[in-house]
Design an enzyme around this catalytic site. Sequence first.
Site, short mmCIF file in Angstrom:
data_model
loop_
_atom_site.label_atom_id
_atom_site.label_comp_id
_atom_site.label_asym_id
_atom_site.label_seq_id
_atom_site.Cartn_x
_atom_site.Cartn_y
_atom_site.Cartn_z
N LYS A 100 111.62 75.14 -11.73
CA LYS A 100 111.45 76.46 -12.33
C LYS A 100 112.62 77.39 -12.01
O LYS A 100 113.00 78.23 -12.84
CB LYS A 100 110.13 77.09 -11.88
N THR A 184 102.02 77.44 5.87
CA THR A 184 103.19 77.50 6.74
C THR A 184 103.85 78.87 6.63
O THR A 184 103.96 79.43 5.54
CB THR A 184 104.22 76.41 6.37
N GLU A 186 106.99 79.61 7.16
CA GLU A 186 108.33 79.58 6.57
C GLU A 186 108.28 79.79 5.05
O GLU A 186 109.03 80.60 4.50
CB GLU A 186 109.03 78.26 6.90
#
Length: 228
Positions: A100, A184, A186
């Site tokens: 994308k 997560t 991150e």
Amino acid sequence: MHQASLRSRGLSRKFESARKERTNELFTSPAKWSLIDVYGIIGDPVEHSLSPPMHQAAFDELGIDSVFVTFEANPNRIGQAFHGAEALGFDGLTVTLPFKHDVLKYVDSDKRTELVGAVNTINFNESLPVGYNFDLSRTLRAFENHDVALTGADTIVIGAGGTVRAIAFGFESRGANVAIANRTVERADNQETATSTLSCRRRMYVQTARNQLLSQLRRTRRPCLSCR
């Protein structure tokens, strides 16, 4: 999940059968090839996608002489795949993970799509390929259709995939407070960094699902190994 997987495989087999039947029909009438429009979905992986049977069913129901197929591209050769589709005269592509963001450099796009930084639909029928992002507009339309006001609302987007960036931007553009919950830290932080550059109206606050749970446990003063 198992039942959903079985349904997906069942629909895929049904689509494969219909595709073979359609191919045989075209080979018996070669003149139709010059009139048929070709659309598809590009990603990696895409074999699980239900887009082909859904689009093909719509084409058939409306009498549109088009086909919709899957294209699983090598992530290291996405540029070649894109230019190949353009050179072969494809009419359009829907774009899914992980491309994308990558295809944005190959298309012309409106300001909103550039701000979101992701493309999920490409139209090859213009002088230059044009990329759009309908994740944003379709999500906002769903809220509008159900009379849900976003201004001042506290919203949470679960996950940190390619669609999140568009949805978070859409919520912010309507004046909502947005949090991203993800497994997560991150990936959630990456989405926060990317999205907060899109709009200066509101700050994007990021918490992972784990941190939110820990915060709740601290408020209720329940014992928790992680917060002792």
